[in-house]
Design a protein around this motif. Structure first.
Motif, PDB file in Angstrom:
ATOM      1  N   LEU A 229       0.721  -1.158  -0.130  1.00  0.00           N
ATOM      2  CA  LEU A 229       0.064  -0.087  -0.111  1.00  0.00           C
ATOM      3  C   LEU A 229       0.876   1.103   0.115  1.00  0.00           C
ATOM      4  CD1 LEU A 229      -2.710  -0.844   2.796  1.00  0.00           C
ATOM      5  CD2 LEU A 229      -3.171  -0.837   0.207  1.00  0.00           C
ATOM      6  N   SER A 230       0.403   2.212  -0.544  1.00  0.00           N
ATOM      7  CA  SER A 230       1.148   3.520  -0.680  1.00  0.00           C
ATOM      8  C   SER A 230       0.411   4.365   0.406  1.00  0.00           C
ATOM      9  CB  SER A 230       0.825   4.301  -1.968  1.00  0.00           C
ATOM     10  OG  SER A 230       1.576   5.606  -1.668  1.00  0.00           O
ATOM     11  N   VAL A 231       1.234   5.262   1.412  1.00  0.00           N
ATOM     12  CA  VAL A 231       0.861   5.897   2.381  1.00  0.00           C
ATOM     13  C   VAL A 231       0.789   7.648   2.056  1.00  0.00           C
ATOM     14  CG1 VAL A 231       0.875   6.673   4.939  1.00  0.00           C
ATOM     15  CG2 VAL A 231       1.839   4.100   3.976  1.00  0.00           C
ATOM     16  N   SER A 232       1.676   7.936   1.602  1.00  0.00           N
ATOM     17  CA  SER A 232       1.951   9.277   1.401  1.00  0.00           C
ATOM     18  C   SER A 232       1.828  10.136   2.546  1.00  0.00           C
ATOM     19  CB  SER A 232       0.948   9.873   0.119  1.00  0.00           C
ATOM     20  OG  SER A 232      -0.225   9.811   0.465  1.00  0.00           O
ATOM     21  N   GLN A 233       2.078  11.736   2.317  1.00  0.00           N
ATOM     22  CA  GLN A 233       1.998  12.554   3.111  1.00  0.00           C
ATOM     23  C   GLN A 233       0.716  12.888   3.903  1.00  0.00           C
ATOM     24  OE1 GLN A 233       3.699  16.323   1.677  1.00  0.00           O
ATOM     25  NE2 GLN A 233       4.004  17.178   3.810  1.00  0.00           N
ATOM     26  N   GLN A 234      -0.074  12.987   3.155  1.00  0.00           N
ATOM     27  CA  GLN A 234      -1.682  13.056   3.556  1.00  0.00           C
ATOM     28  C   GLN A 234      -2.489  11.853   3.567  1.00  0.00           C
ATOM     29  OE1 GLN A 234      -2.420  16.227   4.906  1.00  0.00           O
ATOM     30  NE2 GLN A 234      -0.753  16.822   4.388  1.00  0.00           N
ATOM     31  N   TYR A 235      -2.690  11.259   4.765  1.00  0.00           N
ATOM     32  CA  TYR A 235      -3.518  10.061   4.924  1.00  0.00           C
ATOM     33  C   TYR A 235      -4.558   9.982   6.131  1.00  0.00           C
ATOM     34  CZ  TYR A 235      -1.156   8.377   9.225  1.00  0.00           C
ATOM     35  OH  TYR A 235      -0.691   8.236  10.334  1.00  0.00           O
ATOM     36  N   SER A 236      -5.499   9.579   6.027  1.00  0.00           N
ATOM     37  CA  SER A 236      -6.494   9.456   7.233  1.00  0.00           C
ATOM     38  C   SER A 236      -6.400   8.035   7.983  1.00  0.00           C
ATOM     39  CB  SER A 236      -8.007   9.589   6.677  1.00  0.00           C
ATOM     40  OG  SER A 236      -8.859   9.074   7.639  1.00  0.00           O
ATOM     41  N   PRO A 237      -6.201   7.914   9.084  1.00  0.00           N
ATOM     42  CA  PRO A 237      -5.631   6.436   9.872  1.00  0.00           C
ATOM     43  C   PRO A 237      -6.960   5.674   9.644  1.00  0.00           C
ATOM     44  CG  PRO A 237      -5.152   8.408  11.220  1.00  0.00           C
ATOM     45  CD  PRO A 237      -5.832   9.192   9.966  1.00  0.00           C
ATOM     46  N   VAL A 238      -8.199   6.265   9.820  1.00  0.00           N
ATOM     47  CA  VAL A 238      -9.372   5.406   9.602  1.00  0.00           C
ATOM     48  C   VAL A 238      -9.487   4.840   8.297  1.00  0.00           C
ATOM     49  CG1 VAL A 238     -11.709   5.349   9.719  1.00  0.00           C
ATOM     50  CG2 VAL A 238     -10.557   6.319  11.486  1.00  0.00           C
ATOM     51  N   LEU A 275       2.832 -10.535   5.129  1.00  0.00           N
ATOM     52  CA  LEU A 275       3.802  -9.247   4.526  1.00  0.00           C
ATOM     53  C   LEU A 275       3.110  -8.120   4.209  1.00  0.00           C
ATOM     54  CD1 LEU A 275       6.680  -8.481   3.500  1.00  0.00           C
ATOM     55  CD2 LEU A 275       6.002  -9.411   1.405  1.00  0.00           C
ATOM     56  N   ILE A 276       3.242  -7.057   5.236  1.00  0.00           N
ATOM     57  CA  ILE A 276       2.578  -5.812   4.789  1.00  0.00           C
ATOM     58  C   ILE A 276       3.870  -4.980   4.239  1.00  0.00           C
ATOM     59  CG2 ILE A 276       1.404  -4.072   5.717  1.00  0.00           C
ATOM     60  CD1 ILE A 276      -0.143  -6.605   5.786  1.00  0.00           C
ATOM     61  N   ILE A 277       3.772  -4.207   2.989  1.00  0.00           N
ATOM     62  CA  ILE A 277       4.775  -3.156   2.473  1.00  0.00           C
ATOM     63  C   ILE A 277       3.850  -2.047   2.546  1.00  0.00           C
ATOM     64  CG2 ILE A 277       6.222  -2.577   0.527  1.00  0.00           C
ATOM     65  CD1 ILE A 277       6.602  -5.512   0.021  1.00  0.00           C
ATOM     66  N   LEU A 278       4.410  -1.036   3.082  1.00  0.00           N
ATOM     67  CA  LEU A 278       3.776   0.360   3.360  1.00  0.00           C
ATOM     68  C   LEU A 278       4.758   1.612   2.450  1.00  0.00           C
ATOM     69  CD1 LEU A 278       2.875   0.148   6.915  1.00  0.00           C
ATOM     70  CD2 LEU A 278       1.362  -0.356   5.111  1.00  0.00           C
ATOM     71  N   ASP A 279       4.295   1.967   1.451  1.00  0.00           N
ATOM     72  CA  ASP A 279       5.379   2.820   0.778  1.00  0.00           C
ATOM     73  C   ASP A 279       5.003   4.309   0.953  1.00  0.00           C
ATOM     74  OD1 ASP A 279       7.315   3.251  -1.283  1.00  0.00           O
ATOM     75  OD2 ASP A 279       5.253   3.716  -2.672  1.00  0.00           O
ATOM     76  N   ASP A 280       6.218   5.024   1.247  1.00  0.00           N
ATOM     77  CA  ASP A 280       6.156   6.486   1.382  1.00  0.00           C
ATOM     78  C   ASP A 280       5.459   6.850   2.663  1.00  0.00           C
ATOM     79  OD1 ASP A 280       6.802   8.943   0.631  1.00  0.00           O
ATOM     80  OD2 ASP A 280       5.064   9.409  -0.590  1.00  0.00           O
ATOM     81  N   VAL A 281       6.080   6.428   3.730  1.00  0.00           N
ATOM     82  CA  VAL A 281       5.728   6.590   4.957  1.00  0.00           C
ATOM     83  C   VAL A 281       6.287   8.084   5.526  1.00  0.00           C
ATOM     84  CG1 VAL A 281       5.277   5.811   7.502  1.00  0.00           C
ATOM     85  CG2 VAL A 281       5.116   4.113   5.599  1.00  0.00           C
ATOM     86  N   TRP A 282       5.648   9.026   6.021  1.00  0.00           N
ATOM     87  CA  TRP A 282       6.067  10.177   6.177  1.00  0.00           C
ATOM     88  C   TRP A 282       6.279  10.413   7.688  1.00  0.00           C
ATOM     89  CZ3 TRP A 282       6.873  14.889   3.152  1.00  0.00           C
ATOM     90  CH2 TRP A 282       6.835  14.749   1.696  1.00  0.00           C
TER      91      TRP A 282
END
Length: 314
Positions: A229-238, A275-282
């Protein structure tokens, strides 16, 4: 962090000017201006960072503004290359539909595919120029002075390994084999039964996402459940937890509350090797406040891989 980002972008702009002069055309002057202005600003970074370390909020704000602009410049460069490549693909597709016109379309394409990308880059650079001019003027208000003598402890600029738009889906990319194998070894180490978290850290543009994609394709079959999953700078936790559950279950979650989402994730993963891959965690909050509670450690070799621009995340 701001100095690393600025150094990287200055190097990337210089490379672009040298290698892509014909591609840039008249926009090259704007690129040159931005590079020159950033080079001037670099003289003030050591003093600003020193003040920031002493708790000066104005200096911290100055560095944050400059870092954000550096990332915006980097994104503008990447988008320019993506638009050029997209237009080339569209041209190739159209040329196949018009027999006998392929040569003419290709000749015209060398000019026409550059125009929208140049126009968009020029507009973005105009906005960036205004921001840089404001940042340059603000240094006097922030009482930030140029450093006359630079010490030997310079930040080392990591070499760029920019991948182009069409490279991302290739099975192998030259220069990534060693990195891919190193990350694979960490993820698949049979001696580590605890849930392990691996982080790929570096400035934007080094190919962290590409490397993560390569690793994901090569190891995902070793896990019962796997997502990227891509996270990026702006994200809502829910919303992010809902998205994670949806991809893992192939269905919408049955709950909406944050605590319930965490519980559902934990229940789902507690009996699986995942396996959880998180891309672009700020930010560190994503892990500290949410995921470390939602991703259970049951001693079955589950793994989490994150990519980030920030060492604090790692």
């Amino acid at each position: 962090m701001a100095e690393t980002a600025v150094n990287f972008v200055v190097g990337k702009l210089g490379e672009m000017i040298v290698k892509e002069a014909q591609l840039l055309g008249e926009v090259g002057d704007k690129v040159e201006w931005v590079k020159t202005e950033l080079t001037r600003i670099k003289c003030y970074l050591k003093d600003a960072d020193s003040k920031r370390r002493k708790g000066d909020a104005r200096a911290e704000n100055y560095l944050n503004e400059l870092r954000d602009v550096a990332y915006r410049i980097e994104d503008a460069i990447d988008i320019f290359y993506v638009e050029i490549e997209d237009n080339r693909h569209k041209l190739d597709g159209n040329s196949q539909k018009v027999p006998g016109c392929l040569g003419k379309l290709k000749r015209l394409g060398r000019k026409t595919t550059k125009l929208p990308a140049r126009h968009n880059l020029a507009i973005e650079l105009d906005g960036i120029k205004k921001l840089l001019e404001g940042i340059s003027k603000s240094k006097a208000d922030y009482e930030i002075d140029p450093l006359q003598e630079r010490g030997k402890g310079e930040t080392v600029l990591m070499p760029s390994r920019r991948t182009t738009y069409q490279d991302v889906d290739e099975a192998e990319i030259v220069g990534f084999d060693t990195d891919k194998n190193n990350v694979r070894t960490l993820l698949l180490d049979p001696e580590i039964r605890r849930r392990a978290v691996v982080t790929i850290v570096g400035p934007g543009g080094l190919g962290k996402t590409t490397l993560a994609q390569m690793v994901y394709k090569s190891v995902k079959d070793d896990f019962n459940l796997h997502i990227m999953l891509s996270v990026s700078q702006q994200y809502s936790p829910v919303d992010f937890l809902k998205k994670m559950l949806t991809k893992l279950k192939n269905s919408e979650p049955t709950v909406q509350d944050m605590d319930d989402l965490i519980i559902e994730l934990e229940d789902l993963l507690s009996s699986k090797r995942y396996l959880i891959i998180l891309d672009d965690v700020w930010v560190t909050d994503l892990w500290n406040q949410y995921l470390k509670h939602a991703l259970p450690d049951v001693g079955n070799g589950s793994r989490v891989l994150m990519t980030s621009r920030f060492i604090e995340v790692a």
